[in-house]
Enzyme design. Structure first.
Site, PDB file in Angstrom:
ATOM      1  N   LYS A 174       5.661  12.549 -14.946  1.00 25.13           N
ATOM      2  CA  LYS A 174       6.208  13.891 -15.116  1.00 25.13           C
ATOM      3  C   LYS A 174       7.426  13.873 -16.038  1.00 25.13           C
ATOM      4  CE  LYS A 174       3.877  15.439 -10.974  1.00 25.13           C
ATOM      5  NZ  LYS A 174       3.015  14.251 -10.772  1.00 25.13           N
ATOM      6  N   TYR A 205       4.140  15.917  -0.817  1.00 24.98           N
ATOM      7  CA  TYR A 205       3.061  15.892  -1.805  1.00 24.98           C
ATOM      8  C   TYR A 205       1.750  15.536  -1.097  1.00 24.98           C
ATOM      9  CZ  TYR A 205       0.790  13.681  -5.991  1.00 24.98           C
ATOM     10  OH  TYR A 205      -0.036  13.285  -7.010  1.00 24.98           O
ATOM     11  N   ASP A 243      10.958  10.641  -2.399  1.00 23.14           N
ATOM     12  CA  ASP A 243      10.303  11.042  -3.643  1.00 23.14           C
ATOM     13  C   ASP A 243      11.306  11.901  -4.411  1.00 23.14           C
ATOM     14  OD1 ASP A 243       8.819  12.322  -5.667  1.00 23.14           O
ATOM     15  OD2 ASP A 243       6.961  12.130  -4.521  1.00 23.14           O
ATOM     16  N   ARG A 257       0.037  -9.245 -15.734  1.00 21.69           N
ATOM     17  CA  ARG A 257       0.027  -8.248 -14.664  1.00 21.69           C
ATOM     18  C   ARG A 257       1.367  -8.156 -13.951  1.00 21.69           C
ATOM     19  NH1 ARG A 257      -1.068  -9.060  -9.416  1.00 21.69           N
ATOM     20  NH2 ARG A 257      -2.128 -11.044  -9.770  1.00 21.69           N
TER      21      ARG A 257
END
Length: 396
Positions: free
Chosen positions: A207, A110, A182, A57
């Protein structure tokens, strides 16, 4: 190395992996150590930010390869991979916040970021103030002693205002706050956050980094190893774990991000100019167009534009917009963007503003210009506009 060379080579160590060109996919949970001393040494090194493998992890050679590549491209001290763009946003913010702190959040952010502030952070005693995306250095007037984060997103979601990041950063740093940005729209290719005063850069790697609409991924980079370690520790404490196959798809997509984004830039601007000349269009929300209100800031700070932008139509009915969109052949209707395909969606920016007012006479659309031929894309929209006009003329 020049940027395209970094894109092709960063994060690759073939001779550490039997000469394999691409970093292998490590599926791992348990990591074995040959001795107690080796185990203790690895765990100690991990706490300092070293790229050692102590548990699946917390990172593997696959995740470290992606982080190395993104950090090199964005000229960052380090990077932390996460399972989604929203995971990147939340881990980055929580790394610097505690109960009683204050966040300055751009009003054009966003929408899930807004929900995180208004819901999760508010429940844990963190207050958020939204600010005008065009405020620039005036943000100094909103700073408090408890302001820990000034959060930016440039261009803004849906409405695409470009922020004066250097001016905001100067004011934020003077007040002791971190600047988070961002940077998904431009990616590291078209905007270098650490040249403009940003402390932490956030990407929905889903994206443009992945680039093929087939994986969920996020990544956070930082200007200093200290801040990167804070984000890595926050991600670990939150239990975030990113699937190795998605990371591999991110690495594979990253190798072509330069050529893809240059095509998105060229096609997106061409499509925006075509739309601006249409009689059905009131205005186009694209920072690279000379008449866009914050075009000068885009031209000063960015080296290119991605394929995502907005359109405000002249007044027409909801049914007319549906008639236009429902019959499109090449533009899909779906969330996200940044893949090779073109997308289109109705948007409602007025529904997610609190510090500023967004008002238009006609409906808004968000378009992602993909990699298809421009003549085909404009022909598809031309037929869509014909349906819009025909529907709007119908009685009732």
């Amino acid at each position: 190395m020049k940027e395209d060379t970094k894109i092709a080579h960063a994060g690759r160590h073939p001779f550490d992996n039997h000469g394999v060109v691409n970093p292998p996919v490590y599926h791992a949970s348990t990591i074995l150590h040959p001795t107690v001393a080796a185990m203790e040494e690895s765990r100690k090194a991990f706490t300092t930010g070293a790229k050692v493998t102590v548990y699946g992890r917390r990172g593997t050679p696959t995740s470290y390869a992606f982080e190395e590549a993104v950090a090199a491209l964005e000229q960052a001290a380090d990077a932390v991979v996460l399972p989604s763009g929203l995971a990147a946003i939340t881990a980055a913010m929580l790394a610097f916040l505690k109960a009683g702190d204050h966040v300055l959040m751009v009003d054009s952010v966003y929408t899930p970021s807004r929900r995180f502030c208004d819901g999760f952070l508010a429940r844990f005693g963190v207050e958020t103030t939204y600010y005008d995306p065009t405020i620039g250095g005036g943000i100094a007037d909103l700073m408090r002693d408890t302001t820990r984060i000034v959060y930016t997103e440039s261009p803004g979601s849906q409405t695409f205002e470009v922020q004066d990041i250097p001016a905001i950063a100067r004011a934020a740093h003077a007040g002791g706050a971190k600047v988070l940005m961002d940077n998904t729209w431009a990616s590291p290719v078209f905007f270098k956050p650490y040249d403009h005063g940003v402390d932490v850069s956030i990407h929905a790697a889903t994206k443009y980094m992945v680039g093929h609409s087939d994986a969920m991924l996020g990544v956070v980079t930082a200007a200093t190893t200290e801040d990167a370690l804070k984000v890595r520790n926050a991600a670990s404490e939150l239990g975030f774990s990113t699937g190795p196959d998605d990371i591999y798809l991110g690495l594979r997509g990253l190798r072509t991000i330069g050529v893809r984004l240059r095509q998105h830039h060229t096609s997106g601007i061409a499509l925006a100019r075509w739309l601006a000349a249409r009689p059905e269009v009131a205005r186009v929300l694209h920072p690279a167009l000379e008449d866009f209100p914050t075009h000068a800031l885009w031209k000063r700070d960015f080296s290119g534009a991605s394929g995502l932008f907005g359109v405000v139509l002249k007044p027409c009915s909801k049914d007319a917009v549906a008639a236009m969109l429902d019959g499109l052949k090449l533009y899909g209707m779906g969330a996200s963007w940044g893949g090779y395909e073109s997308l289109i969606l109705p948007t409602h920016p007025e529904a997610s503003r609190s510090a500023t007012t967004w008002a238009t006479d006609g409906p808004c659309l968000r378009i992602h210009c993909g990699l298809e031929d421009m003549e085909d894309l404009t022909a598809d929209l031309d037929a869509g506009f014909a349906r819009l006009r025909a529907s709007d003329r119908q009685p009732g």
